[in-house]
Design a protein around this motif. Sequence first.
Motif, mmCIF file in Angstrom:
data_model
loop_
_atom_site.group_PDB
_atom_site.id
_atom_site.type_symbol
_atom_site.label_atom_id
_atom_site.label_comp_id
_atom_site.label_asym_id
_atom_site.label_seq_id
_atom_site.Cartn_x
_atom_site.Cartn_y
_atom_site.Cartn_z
ATOM 1 N N ALA A 118 -8.212 41.296 -32.412
ATOM 2 C CA ALA A 118 -8.447 39.849 -32.394
ATOM 3 C C ALA A 118 -7.125 39.114 -32.196
ATOM 4 O O ALA A 118 -6.126 39.403 -32.864
ATOM 5 N N SER A 119 -7.128 38.166 -31.224
ATOM 6 C CA SER A 119 -5.968 37.323 -30.897
ATOM 7 C C SER A 119 -4.819 38.111 -30.281
ATOM 8 O O SER A 119 -3.737 37.545 -30.072
ATOM 9 N N LYS A 120 -5.023 39.398 -29.979
ATOM 10 C CA LYS A 120 -3.976 40.160 -29.301
ATOM 11 C C LYS A 120 -4.146 40.023 -27.790
ATOM 12 O O LYS A 120 -5.248 39.946 -27.280
ATOM 13 N N GLN A 121 -3.006 40.006 -27.100
ATOM 14 C CA GLN A 121 -3.018 39.849 -25.646
ATOM 15 C C GLN A 121 -3.055 41.233 -24.997
ATOM 16 O O GLN A 121 -2.148 42.039 -25.181
ATOM 17 N N ILE A 122 -4.137 41.508 -24.248
ATOM 18 C CA ILE A 122 -4.344 42.813 -23.619
ATOM 19 C C ILE A 122 -4.418 42.618 -22.104
ATOM 20 O O ILE A 122 -5.175 41.788 -21.608
ATOM 21 N N VAL A 123 -3.624 43.399 -21.372
ATOM 22 C CA VAL A 123 -3.616 43.360 -19.908
ATOM 23 C C VAL A 123 -4.168 44.684 -19.398
ATOM 24 O O VAL A 123 -3.711 45.758 -19.803
ATOM 25 N N LEU A 124 -5.182 44.612 -18.531
ATOM 26 C CA LEU A 124 -5.809 45.799 -17.944
ATOM 27 C C LEU A 124 -5.317 45.951 -16.507
ATOM 28 O O LEU A 124 -5.641 45.137 -15.641
ATOM 29 N N VAL A 125 -4.517 46.987 -16.243
ATOM 30 C CA VAL A 125 -3.997 47.258 -14.906
ATOM 31 C C VAL A 125 -5.001 48.167 -14.206
ATOM 32 O O VAL A 125 -5.278 49.284 -14.672
ATOM 33 N N LYS A 126 -5.553 47.701 -13.071
ATOM 34 C CA LYS A 126 -6.657 48.427 -12.448
ATOM 35 C C LYS A 126 -6.717 48.104 -10.968
ATOM 36 O O LYS A 126 -5.871 47.378 -10.435
ATOM 37 N N GLY A 127 -7.728 48.676 -10.313
ATOM 38 C CA GLY A 127 -8.021 48.311 -8.950
ATOM 39 C C GLY A 127 -8.995 47.138 -8.906
ATOM 40 O O GLY A 127 -9.571 46.738 -9.925
ATOM 41 N N LYS A 128 -9.185 46.607 -7.757
ATOM 42 C CA LYS A 128 -10.068 45.455 -7.603
ATOM 43 C C LYS A 128 -11.509 45.865 -7.871
ATOM 44 O O LYS A 128 -12.030 46.803 -7.274
ATOM 45 N N GLY A 129 -12.177 45.154 -8.823
ATOM 46 C CA GLY A 129 -13.550 45.453 -9.182
ATOM 47 C C GLY A 129 -13.626 46.576 -10.200
ATOM 48 O O GLY A 129 -12.672 47.315 -10.438
ATOM 49 N N GLY A 130 -14.784 46.715 -10.855
ATOM 50 C CA GLY A 130 -15.015 47.816 -11.788
ATOM 51 C C GLY A 130 -14.484 47.549 -13.177
ATOM 52 O O GLY A 130 -13.854 46.523 -13.452
ATOM 53 N N ARG A 131 -14.782 48.470 -14.116
ATOM 54 C CA ARG A 131 -14.359 48.429 -15.508
ATOM 55 C C ARG A 131 -14.843 47.164 -16.212
ATOM 56 O O ARG A 131 -14.120 46.556 -17.000
ATOM 57 N N ASN A 132 -16.087 46.752 -15.922
ATOM 58 C CA ASN A 132 -16.627 45.563 -16.585
ATOM 59 C C ASN A 132 -16.902 45.815 -18.059
ATOM 60 O O ASN A 132 -16.842 44.896 -18.866
ATOM 61 N N LYS A 133 -17.217 47.059 -18.408
ATOM 62 C CA LYS A 133 -17.518 47.368 -19.804
ATOM 63 C C LYS A 133 -16.292 47.127 -20.685
ATOM 64 O O LYS A 133 -16.413 46.608 -21.800
ATOM 65 N N LEU A 134 -15.120 47.531 -20.192
ATOM 66 C CA LEU A 134 -13.889 47.292 -20.953
ATOM 67 C C LEU A 134 -13.678 45.805 -21.187
ATOM 68 O O LEU A 134 -13.371 45.372 -22.300
ATOM 69 N N ALA A 135 -13.845 45.010 -20.135
ATOM 70 C CA ALA A 135 -13.638 43.570 -20.265
ATOM 71 C C ALA A 135 -14.626 42.961 -21.259
ATOM 72 O O ALA A 135 -14.237 42.186 -22.140
ATOM 73 N N GLN A 136 -15.901 43.306 -21.147
ATOM 74 C CA GLN A 136 -16.920 42.733 -22.036
ATOM 75 C C GLN A 136 -16.669 43.115 -23.495
ATOM 76 O O GLN A 136 -16.746 42.276 -24.394
ATOM 77 N N GLU A 137 -16.349 44.381 -23.729
ATOM 78 C CA GLU A 137 -16.181 44.845 -25.109
ATOM 79 C C GLU A 137 -14.932 44.240 -25.748
ATOM 80 O O GLU A 137 -14.953 43.827 -26.916
ATOM 81 N N LEU A 138 -13.817 44.167 -24.996
ATOM 82 C CA LEU A 138 -12.579 43.616 -25.563
ATOM 83 C C LEU A 138 -12.715 42.124 -25.822
ATOM 84 O O LEU A 138 -12.181 41.598 -26.805
ATOM 85 N N LYS A 139 -13.426 41.408 -24.962
ATOM 86 C CA LYS A 139 -13.675 39.985 -25.217
ATOM 87 C C LYS A 139 -14.564 39.807 -26.431
ATOM 88 O O LYS A 139 -14.383 38.863 -27.202
ATOM 89 N N ALA A 140 -15.535 40.717 -26.601
ATOM 90 C CA ALA A 140 -16.398 40.646 -27.781
ATOM 91 C C ALA A 140 -15.604 40.888 -29.056
ATOM 92 O O ALA A 140 -15.970 40.383 -30.124
#
Length: 605
Positions: A118-140
Motif C-alpha cells: 500500500a502506497s508503495k511505488q511499483i514500476v512494471l518493465v514489460k512489453g507492450k500489452g499483456g500482464r493485466n492480472k499483475l496490474a489489477q492485483e497490485l492496484k487492488a
Amino acid sequence: MTHILLTRPEEKSQQLAERLSNMAIKSTIQPLLALEAIAVSEQQLAMLESADIVLFVSQDAARFLHALKPELAKHSRCLAVGKSTAETVTELFNKPCASPLVETSEGLLAMPDLNNVASKQIVLVKGKGGRNKLAQELKAREAIFQPLAVYQRLANANLNDAMAAKWQANGIDAVVLTSNASIDSFLAIATNKTWLSQLTVYLVSERCVNYLQEKANVKHIINCQGADNDSIINAIAGQHKHQQSHAMEQEKDITAKSTISEKPTSKAQTTSNSASKAAVAKQSSSGKAIAVVALLVSLTAVGGLGYCYTLFQQQKNFLVKLNNENNTLAEQIAQVNTQALALKNQNQQLQSALSAQVSEAELALNEKIAQQLHAANQQTPELNREEVKSLYRMAEFKALVQNDYLGAAAMLARLDVLLENFPGTQQARAALHQDIQALQAVQTADVEGLYLKLSGLIANLDELPLNMVVLPEEADKVDPQALSNNVDDWQSNLKRSWDLLVDDFIKVRKRTAPIEPLLSQEEQALIRHQLRFYMAQAQTALTKQQPAIFSTALQQAQNVVNNYYDVQAANVKYLNNQLSELHARPLVFTPEITFNSAAAIKELL
C-alpha cells in the motif's frame, strides 16, 4: 519420431534446440515474433529513480531497459517472473533480483515483497500489452502501479500459409509457444484444423493455456509451468518418455499376438515332420532326398522359434528395465516432494521465528524509546542565553533602526515561545507581551500611500477649470414704468418712456464695480505650474519625513486653488477636499519606542 517447432527468438531457440538434440529429439527453429524497441520519454524513465519495487516480466524487458541506461533507485527492490530473468537483471544492473518458485504472475504475486505494498511505488518493465492480472492485483492492494513498456512484439513478415503446410509436410507434431502474442501469430497461419488438433502444444503458463483453449480446438496441451529452458525441457522429456512407454506397450501387445499365432504352425510343422519320417521308412528308395528336405524344413522352423523367443526375451528385459526406471523416478519424485514439504515446513518455522524476533525487537525498541522519553522529561531544560540575547537585539534593531515595528513584535513573540518552556521566566514574558502590544499598536504615516495619492491628484491638475472673470453685482434696477407725477419731471418721464420703447431691441446692464480682465495664456500656465510645484513639494517633504514643510506646501496649494480656480466646479471641489483632508492628517514618522522588557531580560540573562 517427435519433431518440435521452436518459435522463440533465434538465440533462445538455439539453446533449446541443442539440449533437445542431446535427447535425440528433432527440432526446427522458426521465430514467430520480432522484437522492436519503443520510444520511452525521460519522464517515464524518471519513475525508476523513485520506485520502491521494479518488476521485470522477461529477459527481453531487462535488456531493452538496460539499453536506455536508466538510473535505478538505490533503495529499490528488483523482482522477476522467472529465474533466468532474475539472473539477467542482476548481470545487467548489478542489483540483486529475486524470483518465485512458480514462474508465473500468480507466483510473483505470492512473494512476500508484494504482500504489503500500500502506497508503495511499483514500476512494471514489460512489453507492450499483456500482464493485466499483475496490474489489477497490485492496484487492488493499493499500490502506486506504473507500467513501463520498453519493447513491442511484431509478427514475422516472412510467415504465411505455405510455411505452415511445409511444417506439416516435414512431420512437425509439436510446437512451443511462450506468449499470447506468439499464439495469435501461430494461429494466423496454422489454418489446417485437422493438423492443429493433432499437435502437442507446449505452453509456459496457465494464462497461455486458457488463452489457447479460447482461440482454437487443440486437444494436446502441456503446461511447462515456466518460460525458462529447464521447465520446457522437463515438460518435453516427460512427454517423450510417456510416448516411448506407450509405444513399447503397443509393441509388446503386437509381439505377444504374433507369438501366439506362431505356436500352432510349429505344431503342424512337427506333425508334418513325423509323417515325413514315416514315409521315408516305407519308401527307402526315394526317401533320402525327401529326408534331407524335411530336415532342412525342421531346422528352419526351430531357428524361427528360437529367434522369436530371443526377441521376446529382449523386449521383456527392456520392459523390466523401463519399469525399474519408472519406479526409481517415482521414488525420486517422492523424495523431492518430501524434501519440498520439509523445506516448506522449515520455511514456515523460519518465518514464525523471524516474526517472533521482529516482535521482540519492536517491543524492546518501544521500551527503550519510552525510557529515553521518560529520562528526557525528567531532565530540566537549560536556557540558551545566546539565542535569547540574539532575538532581543534583533527586535531592538528592527524597531529603532529599521522602523519595522511589526517585525520587532514578531522577534519578541519568537522569544516568548522560547521562554515558555523554561521555569522562572514569567516576569520576563509579561514584560515581553507588554512590548509586543505596544509595537503592534504603533501607527506610522503611510508614506507610500500618501505619495501615490498626491501623484494621482497631480496627474489631473490640467483638467481643473480656472476662474477666468469675476463679474460684480448688477446695479439696482429702476422700474421703467414708474413715471413721476410732477409736471417738472416731464423730461425724465419722456426719457423713461423712450427707454421702455427701445427695451425690446437693446438691453444695457450696469455693474457696481469694474470688470477685471481675462487671464492671459502665460498667467494660466504660471498658475498651473505653481499649483503643481506646491503639491510636488509636499511629496518631497513626505519622503524626507518633514511634516512641517508637508503641511505648509498643502496650505499654499489650497490657497492657489481658492484664488485662481473655479471653486464651483466638481473636480475643483474634490481637489480642495482632498487637500484639506491631507492637511488635517497628523504625520508620525518615527514614534518614540521604549522597551519595558529590557530590565527583565537583562536580569534573566
